[in-house]
Design an enzyme around this catalytic site. Structure first.
Site, PDB file in Angstrom:
ATOM      1  N   ASP A  10     -40.578  55.396   8.576  1.00  0.00           N
ATOM      2  CA  ASP A  10     -39.815  55.195   7.342  1.00  0.00           C
ATOM      3  C   ASP A  10     -40.412  54.053   6.528  1.00  0.00           C
ATOM      4  OD1 ASP A  10     -38.041  57.311   7.856  1.00  0.00           O
ATOM      5  OD2 ASP A  10     -36.829  56.048   9.164  1.00  0.00           O
ATOM      6  N   LYS A  32     -42.748  61.169  12.464  1.00  0.00           N
ATOM      7  CA  LYS A  32     -41.895  61.837  11.476  1.00  0.00           C
ATOM      8  C   LYS A  32     -42.165  61.241  10.100  1.00  0.00           C
ATOM      9  CE  LYS A  32     -37.249  61.066  10.903  1.00  0.00           C
ATOM     10  NZ  LYS A  32     -36.893  60.980   9.482  1.00  0.00           N
ATOM     11  N   ASP A  59     -39.890  65.844   7.656  1.00  0.00           N
ATOM     12  CA  ASP A  59     -38.423  65.856   7.566  1.00  0.00           C
ATOM     13  C   ASP A  59     -37.996  65.873   6.093  1.00  0.00           C
ATOM     14  OD1 ASP A  59     -35.699  65.375   7.956  1.00  0.00           O
ATOM     15  OD2 ASP A  59     -35.970  63.270   8.507  1.00  0.00           O
ATOM     16  N   LEU A  60     -38.075  67.057   5.467  1.00  0.00           N
ATOM     17  CA  LEU A  60     -37.739  67.153   4.030  1.00  0.00           C
ATOM     18  C   LEU A  60     -36.415  67.875   3.789  1.00  0.00           C
ATOM     19  CD1 LEU A  60     -41.260  67.879   2.449  1.00  0.00           C
ATOM     20  CD2 LEU A  60     -40.106  65.685   2.779  1.00  0.00           C
ATOM     21  N   LYS A  61     -35.809  68.406   4.836  1.00  0.00           N
ATOM     22  CA  LYS A  61     -34.443  68.989   4.766  1.00  0.00           C
ATOM     23  C   LYS A  61     -34.244  69.918   3.565  1.00  0.00           C
ATOM     24  CE  LYS A  61     -32.221  65.027   7.056  1.00  0.00           C
ATOM     25  NZ  LYS A  61     -33.252  63.982   7.029  1.00  0.00           N
ATOM     26  N   HIS A  63     -33.044  72.841   1.107  1.00  0.00           N
ATOM     27  CA  HIS A  63     -31.773  73.536   0.860  1.00  0.00           C
ATOM     28  C   HIS A  63     -31.802  74.062  -0.569  1.00  0.00           C
ATOM     29  CE1 HIS A  63     -27.062  73.339   1.138  1.00  0.00           C
ATOM     30  NE2 HIS A  63     -27.512  74.529   0.791  1.00  0.00           N
ATOM     31  N   ASP A  64     -32.038  75.382  -0.714  1.00  0.00           N
ATOM     32  CA  ASP A  64     -32.123  75.978  -2.056  1.00  0.00           C
ATOM     33  C   ASP A  64     -31.913  77.481  -1.903  1.00  0.00           C
ATOM     34  OD1 ASP A  64     -32.793  76.460  -4.830  1.00  0.00           O
ATOM     35  OD2 ASP A  64     -34.018  74.650  -4.791  1.00  0.00           O
ATOM     36  N   ASN A  67     -35.360  82.509  -1.824  1.00  0.00           N
ATOM     37  CA  ASN A  67     -36.731  82.736  -2.330  1.00  0.00           C
ATOM     38  C   ASN A  67     -37.496  81.426  -2.533  1.00  0.00           C
ATOM     39  OD1 ASN A  67     -38.787  84.553  -3.391  1.00  0.00           O
ATOM     40  ND2 ASN A  67     -38.354  83.556  -5.361  1.00  0.00           N
ATOM     41  N   THR A  68     -36.812  80.417  -3.053  1.00  0.00           N
ATOM     42  CA  THR A  68     -37.463  79.116  -3.279  1.00  0.00           C
ATOM     43  C   THR A  68     -37.815  78.452  -1.952  1.00  0.00           C
ATOM     44  OG1 THR A  68     -36.258  78.866  -5.344  1.00  0.00           O
ATOM     45  CG2 THR A  68     -37.152  76.847  -4.389  1.00  0.00           C
ATOM     46  N   THR A 119     -25.062  63.114  10.138  1.00  0.00           N
ATOM     47  CA  THR A 119     -24.170  62.198  10.861  1.00  0.00           C
ATOM     48  C   THR A 119     -23.459  61.231   9.902  1.00  0.00           C
ATOM     49  OG1 THR A 119     -26.159  60.947  11.369  1.00  0.00           O
ATOM     50  CG2 THR A 119     -25.229  62.251  13.139  1.00  0.00           C
ATOM     51  N   GLY A 210     -36.829  55.167  15.111  1.00  0.00           N
ATOM     52  CA  GLY A 210     -37.414  54.423  14.000  1.00  0.00           C
ATOM     53  C   GLY A 210     -37.507  52.945  14.308  1.00  0.00           C
ATOM     54  N   ARG A 211     -36.508  52.198  13.802  1.00  0.00           N
ATOM     55  CA  ARG A 211     -36.577  50.743  13.874  1.00  0.00           C
ATOM     56  C   ARG A 211     -36.766  50.124  15.263  1.00  0.00           C
ATOM     57  NH1 ARG A 211     -31.508  50.629  10.080  1.00  0.00           N
ATOM     58  NH2 ARG A 211     -31.373  52.596  11.208  1.00  0.00           N
TER      59      ARG A 211
HETATM   60  O1  C5P Z   1     -34.460  53.442  12.563  1.00  0.00           O
HETATM   61  P1  C5P Z   1     -33.712  54.537  13.250  1.00  0.00           P
HETATM   62  O2  C5P Z   1     -34.073  54.711  14.717  1.00  0.00           O
HETATM   63  O3  C5P Z   1     -32.205  54.448  13.049  1.00  0.00           O
HETATM   64  O4  C5P Z   1     -34.240  55.854  12.510  1.00  0.00           O
HETATM   65  C1  C5P Z   1     -33.704  57.135  12.768  1.00  0.00           C
HETATM   66  C2  C5P Z   1     -34.404  58.145  11.905  1.00  0.00           C
HETATM   67  O5  C5P Z   1     -33.739  59.396  12.077  1.00  0.00           O
HETATM   68  C3  C5P Z   1     -34.362  57.859  10.409  1.00  0.00           C
HETATM   69  O6  C5P Z   1     -35.554  58.410   9.828  1.00  0.00           O
HETATM   70  C4  C5P Z   1     -33.144  58.609   9.935  1.00  0.00           C
HETATM   71  O7  C5P Z   1     -33.232  58.993   8.589  1.00  0.00           O
HETATM   72  C5  C5P Z   1     -33.186  59.836  10.845  1.00  0.00           C
HETATM   73  N1  C5P Z   1     -31.901  60.500  11.032  1.00  0.00           N
HETATM   74  C6  C5P Z   1     -30.786  59.860  11.551  1.00  0.00           C
HETATM   75  N2  C5P Z   1     -29.607  60.534  11.708  1.00  0.00           N
HETATM   76  C7  C5P Z   1     -29.529  61.830  11.367  1.00  0.00           C
HETATM   77  C8  C5P Z   1     -30.633  62.493  10.837  1.00  0.00           C
HETATM   78  C9  C5P Z   1     -31.822  61.792  10.695  1.00  0.00           C
HETATM   79  O8  C5P Z   1     -30.852  58.686  11.891  1.00  0.00           O
HETATM   80  N3  C5P Z   1     -28.386  62.492  11.555  1.00  0.00           N
END
Ligand code: C5P
Length: 232
Positions: A10, A32, A59-61, A63-64, A67-68, A119, A210-211
């Site tokens: 991120d 990711k 991870d671009l999620k 939703h459209d 066809n798009t 979430t 992530g973090r």
């Molecule tokens: O830094 P951290 O471990 O919280 O990062 C979690 C990653 O997972 C982030 O990229 C966050 O956007 C993604 N994510 C999430 N919860 C979700 C869906 C995706 O934390 N329900």
């Protein structure tokens, strides 16, 4: 399908991303790429990270209209990513169209994973804003089931939901779970968390971290700790 740790990169620039990945000399973690980095740098960031030998979850999620989504998935598939995703709320028809678009002429395709309810959406906002009156667990399992019917490979879910998703959709159906923290680590803004070891026990197939890795004093050591706890 092997269990793996996916690092959520991120970052808001290619420069910061490569500065981070350079620390892993020789190792090629699964990464990711989310909206922030992709919108900042475009497809070139995907190509460059792929060329360095990493697997990529884009991870671009999407939703459209079907066809798009189909045509956009065809473009993402040509980027040679390993995993991508969409919102199950786009309906079974949209998910089927996504699979069609993603499938390459030789029949291969990246893994396709559905987001059920984010979430950040709780039962109250689901009822108030979306007029969905069913309990959130039921909605999540219904969306997971729809994803399975449409031919998707799995869902993104909380590690706390992974066991139930496997019960509903079978053990082959993948659970990709963020919300992972070390037992002695900071929670940040995540509320319902699990350690990598607990996520392994409950049956997550991939954890997205992530973090706890990107903000660690020693990111490589943090990644290795995650791998040791989750993959063993
Ligand atoms: O830094 P951290 O471990 O919280 O990062 C979690 C990653 O997972 C982030 O990229 C966050 O956007 C993604 N994510 C999430 N919860 C979700 C869906 C995706 O934390 N329900």
């Amino acid at each position: 399908m092997g269990k793996d740790v996916i690092i959520a990169c991120d970052f808001d620039s290619a420069e910061k991303t490569f500065e981070f990945l350079d620390k892993f000399s020789g190792k090629k973690p699964f990464v990711k790429i989310g909206m922030e980095l992709y919108y900042a740098e475009g497809p070139s960031i995907v190509k460059e990270i792929k060329a360095r030998g990493h697997k990529i979850f884009l991870d671009l999620k999407l939703h459209d209209i079907p066809n798009t989504v189909k045509k956009s998935m065809a473009v993402l598939s040509r980027l040679n990513v390993d995993m991508c995703n969409l919102h199950a709320a786009g309906t079974v028809k949209m998910m089927e169209a996504a699979i069609e678009g993603l499938t390459r002429p030789d029949g291969s395709r990246p893994l396709l994973i559905a987001v059920t309810q984010l979430t950040s959406t709780d039962e109250e906002s689901m009822k108030r804003d979306l007029l969905i009156d069913e309990p959130i667990d039921k909605v999540v399992m219904h969306y997971a089931h729809n994803a399975k019917i449409a031919g998707l490979d799995g869902v993104v879910c909380s590690p706390l939901e992974a066991g139930k998703v496997h019960e509903t959709c079978g053990n082959e159906f993948l659970t990709v779970t963020p919300g992972v923290r070390f037992a002695d680590g900071e929670l940040g803004d995540q509320k319902r968390v699990m350690t990598p070891e607990q996520a392994k026990k409950i049956g997550s197939d991939y954890i997205v971290v992530g973090r706890p890795i990107t903000a660690a004093a020693d990111p490589v050591a943090a990644y290795e700790r995650c791998m040791a706890e989750f993959v063993g």
